[in-house]
Design a protein around this motif. Structure first.
Motif, PDB file in Angstrom:
ATOM      1  N   HIS A 220     -11.132  16.807  -3.747  1.00  0.00           N
ATOM      2  CA  HIS A 220     -12.031  15.991  -3.233  1.00  0.00           C
ATOM      3  C   HIS A 220     -12.892  15.985  -4.456  1.00  0.00           C
ATOM      4  O   HIS A 220     -13.341  14.919  -4.999  1.00  0.00           O
ATOM      5  CB  HIS A 220     -12.955  16.447  -2.243  1.00  0.00           C
ATOM      6  CG  HIS A 220     -12.245  16.135  -0.696  1.00  0.00           C
ATOM      7  ND1 HIS A 220     -12.013  15.031  -0.149  1.00  0.00           N
ATOM      8  CD2 HIS A 220     -11.448  17.234  -0.097  1.00  0.00           C
ATOM      9  CE1 HIS A 220     -11.451  15.202   0.878  1.00  0.00           C
ATOM     10  NE2 HIS A 220     -10.918  16.567   1.097  1.00  0.00           N
TER      11      HIS A 220
ATOM     12  N   GLY B  27     -10.636  14.394  -7.586  1.00  0.00           N
ATOM     13  CA  GLY B  27     -10.183  13.061  -7.191  1.00  0.00           C
ATOM     14  C   GLY B  27      -8.645  12.760  -7.785  1.00  0.00           C
ATOM     15  O   GLY B  27      -8.213  11.726  -7.864  1.00  0.00           O
ATOM     16  N   GLU B  28      -8.088  13.893  -7.917  1.00  0.00           N
ATOM     17  CA  GLU B  28      -6.615  13.981  -8.271  1.00  0.00           C
ATOM     18  C   GLU B  28      -5.822  14.980  -7.365  1.00  0.00           C
ATOM     19  O   GLU B  28      -6.206  15.757  -6.665  1.00  0.00           O
ATOM     20  CB  GLU B  28      -6.681  14.763  -9.540  1.00  0.00           C
ATOM     21  CG  GLU B  28      -7.347  14.010 -10.936  1.00  0.00           C
ATOM     22  CD  GLU B  28      -6.569  12.557 -11.246  1.00  0.00           C
ATOM     23  OE1 GLU B  28      -5.327  12.698 -11.145  1.00  0.00           O
ATOM     24  OE2 GLU B  28      -7.381  11.714 -11.476  1.00  0.00           O
TER      25      GLU B  28
ATOM     26  N   ALA C 176      -9.160  10.094   0.747  1.00  0.00           N
ATOM     27  CA  ALA C 176      -9.466   8.756  -0.257  1.00  0.00           C
ATOM     28  C   ALA C 176      -8.485   8.413  -1.232  1.00  0.00           C
ATOM     29  O   ALA C 176      -8.524   7.139  -1.427  1.00  0.00           O
ATOM     30  CB  ALA C 176     -10.966   9.024  -0.699  1.00  0.00           C
ATOM     31  N   LEU C 177      -8.037   9.409  -1.909  1.00  0.00           N
ATOM     32  CA  LEU C 177      -7.060   8.933  -3.026  1.00  0.00           C
ATOM     33  C   LEU C 177      -5.914   8.223  -2.334  1.00  0.00           C
ATOM     34  O   LEU C 177      -5.370   7.428  -3.075  1.00  0.00           O
ATOM     35  CB  LEU C 177      -6.795  10.340  -3.888  1.00  0.00           C
ATOM     36  CG  LEU C 177      -5.753  10.114  -4.696  1.00  0.00           C
ATOM     37  CD1 LEU C 177      -6.162   9.163  -5.904  1.00  0.00           C
ATOM     38  CD2 LEU C 177      -5.339  11.487  -5.437  1.00  0.00           C
ATOM     39  N   TYR C 178      -5.324   8.965  -1.413  1.00  0.00           N
ATOM     40  CA  TYR C 178      -4.400   8.372  -0.793  1.00  0.00           C
ATOM     41  C   TYR C 178      -4.449   6.828  -0.203  1.00  0.00           C
ATOM     42  O   TYR C 178      -3.704   5.934  -0.669  1.00  0.00           O
ATOM     43  CB  TYR C 178      -3.637   8.920   0.629  1.00  0.00           C
ATOM     44  CG  TYR C 178      -2.560   8.595   1.421  1.00  0.00           C
ATOM     45  CD1 TYR C 178      -1.240   8.663   0.849  1.00  0.00           C
ATOM     46  CD2 TYR C 178      -2.596   7.685   2.496  1.00  0.00           C
ATOM     47  CE1 TYR C 178      -0.082   8.161   1.433  1.00  0.00           C
ATOM     48  CE2 TYR C 178      -1.773   7.371   3.340  1.00  0.00           C
ATOM     49  CZ  TYR C 178      -0.355   7.428   2.548  1.00  0.00           C
ATOM     50  OH  TYR C 178       0.727   6.857   3.361  1.00  0.00           O
ATOM     51  N   GLU C 179      -5.432   6.600   0.191  1.00  0.00           N
ATOM     52  CA  GLU C 179      -5.753   5.366   0.745  1.00  0.00           C
ATOM     53  C   GLU C 179      -5.864   4.213  -0.548  1.00  0.00           C
ATOM     54  O   GLU C 179      -5.386   3.193  -0.441  1.00  0.00           O
ATOM     55  CB  GLU C 179      -7.196   5.166   1.425  1.00  0.00           C
ATOM     56  CG  GLU C 179      -6.676   5.790   3.057  1.00  0.00           C
ATOM     57  CD  GLU C 179      -7.994   5.964   3.512  1.00  0.00           C
ATOM     58  OE1 GLU C 179      -9.148   5.793   3.163  1.00  0.00           O
ATOM     59  OE2 GLU C 179      -7.958   6.500   4.945  1.00  0.00           O
ATOM     60  N   ARG C 180      -6.695   5.084  -1.553  1.00  0.00           N
ATOM     61  CA  ARG C 180      -6.453   4.020  -2.716  1.00  0.00           C
ATOM     62  C   ARG C 180      -5.049   3.735  -3.275  1.00  0.00           C
ATOM     63  O   ARG C 180      -5.034   2.524  -3.735  1.00  0.00           O
ATOM     64  CB  ARG C 180      -7.299   4.710  -3.988  1.00  0.00           C
ATOM     65  CG  ARG C 180      -8.987   4.454  -3.786  1.00  0.00           C
ATOM     66  CD  ARG C 180      -9.750   4.706  -5.191  1.00  0.00           C
ATOM     67  NE  ARG C 180      -9.242   6.217  -5.660  1.00  0.00           N
ATOM     68  CZ  ARG C 180      -9.801   7.234  -5.438  1.00  0.00           C
ATOM     69  NH1 ARG C 180     -10.977   7.476  -4.554  1.00  0.00           N
ATOM     70  NH2 ARG C 180      -9.429   8.321  -6.065  1.00  0.00           N
ATOM     71  N   GLN C 181      -4.263   4.730  -3.417  1.00  0.00           N
ATOM     72  CA  GLN C 181      -2.888   4.503  -3.893  1.00  0.00           C
ATOM     73  C   GLN C 181      -2.162   3.565  -2.945  1.00  0.00           C
ATOM     74  O   GLN C 181      -1.397   2.538  -3.649  1.00  0.00           O
ATOM     75  CB  GLN C 181      -2.190   5.769  -4.204  1.00  0.00           C
ATOM     76  CG  GLN C 181      -2.792   6.517  -5.439  1.00  0.00           C
ATOM     77  CD  GLN C 181      -1.890   7.854  -5.513  1.00  0.00           C
ATOM     78  OE1 GLN C 181      -1.168   8.522  -4.704  1.00  0.00           O
ATOM     79  NE2 GLN C 181      -2.191   8.537  -6.739  1.00  0.00           N
ATOM     80  N   GLN C 182      -2.495   3.636  -1.710  1.00  0.00           N
ATOM     81  CA  GLN C 182      -1.727   2.725  -0.915  1.00  0.00           C
ATOM     82  C   GLN C 182      -2.086   1.135  -1.442  1.00  0.00           C
ATOM     83  O   GLN C 182      -1.509   0.205  -1.080  1.00  0.00           O
ATOM     84  CB  GLN C 182      -1.686   3.042   0.610  1.00  0.00           C
ATOM     85  CG  GLN C 182      -1.168   4.349   0.768  1.00  0.00           C
ATOM     86  CD  GLN C 182       0.284   4.278   0.892  1.00  0.00           C
ATOM     87  OE1 GLN C 182       0.887   3.219   1.168  1.00  0.00           O
ATOM     88  NE2 GLN C 182       0.841   5.100  -0.008  1.00  0.00           N
ATOM     89  N   ALA C 183      -3.396   1.095  -1.254  1.00  0.00           N
ATOM     90  CA  ALA C 183      -4.190  -0.281  -1.603  1.00  0.00           C
ATOM     91  C   ALA C 183      -3.535  -0.722  -2.876  1.00  0.00           C
ATOM     92  O   ALA C 183      -3.260  -1.987  -2.919  1.00  0.00           O
ATOM     93  CB  ALA C 183      -5.637  -0.074  -1.558  1.00  0.00           C
ATOM     94  N   LEU C 184      -3.453  -0.073  -3.762  1.00  0.00           N
ATOM     95  CA  LEU C 184      -2.921  -0.409  -5.231  1.00  0.00           C
ATOM     96  C   LEU C 184      -1.384  -1.064  -4.962  1.00  0.00           C
ATOM     97  O   LEU C 184      -1.070  -1.785  -5.503  1.00  0.00           O
ATOM     98  CB  LEU C 184      -3.062   0.480  -6.264  1.00  0.00           C
ATOM     99  CG  LEU C 184      -4.314   0.658  -6.987  1.00  0.00           C
ATOM    100  CD1 LEU C 184      -4.375   1.828  -8.049  1.00  0.00           C
ATOM    101  CD2 LEU C 184      -4.464  -0.555  -7.823  1.00  0.00           C
TER     102      LEU C 184
END
Length: 88
Positions: free
Chosen positions: A22, A25-26, A44-52
Motif C-alpha cells: 500500500h 504502490g508496488e 488499487a494497483l491490481y485494478e489500475r493494471q487491469q484498467a490499463l
C-alpha cells in the motif's frame, strides 16, 4: 527496486507486506525455495493494471479497425451527430 520476500514472511509478517504494497504502490515478489513463486499487490494497483490492460486492448482494436479501411467520420460530424441525439 523490487521488494522480494521469502514465502515465510507472507505467513509471519503479513501486515508488513501489506503495508509495503500500500505504501509503495508496488507489488511484492514472494520466493519459495529461492525461486520466484507469487506476486502480492494491493487491490488499487491490481485494478489500475487491469484498467490499463483493458485500455491497451481497446486501443489495439481501434488501431486494427483504422488500418482495415473502415469508413471514418470527421470529428465535426461526430460532434454534430452527438448533439442532435442529445438535443433531440
Amino acid at each position: 527496486m523490487p521488494t522480494i520476500k521469502p514465502i515465510s514472511d507472507l505467513r509471519n509478517n503479513f501486515n508488513q507486506i501489506s503495508e509495503i504494497c500500500h505504501k509503495d504502490g508496488e507489488p511484492v515478489f514472494i520466493t519459495k525455495n529461492g525461486q520466484g513463486d507469487l506476486v502480492v499487490m494491493s487491490m488499487a494497483l491490481y485494478e489500475r493494471q487491469q484498467a490499463l490492460l483493458d485500455l491497451y486492448q481497446k486501443l489495439g482494436e481501434a488501431e486494427a479497425q483504422s488500418n482495415s479501411g473502415a469508413e471514418r467520420i470527421s470529428h465535426k460530424d461526430l460532434m454534430k451527430n452527438l448533439r442532435e441525439k442529445i438535443n433531440g
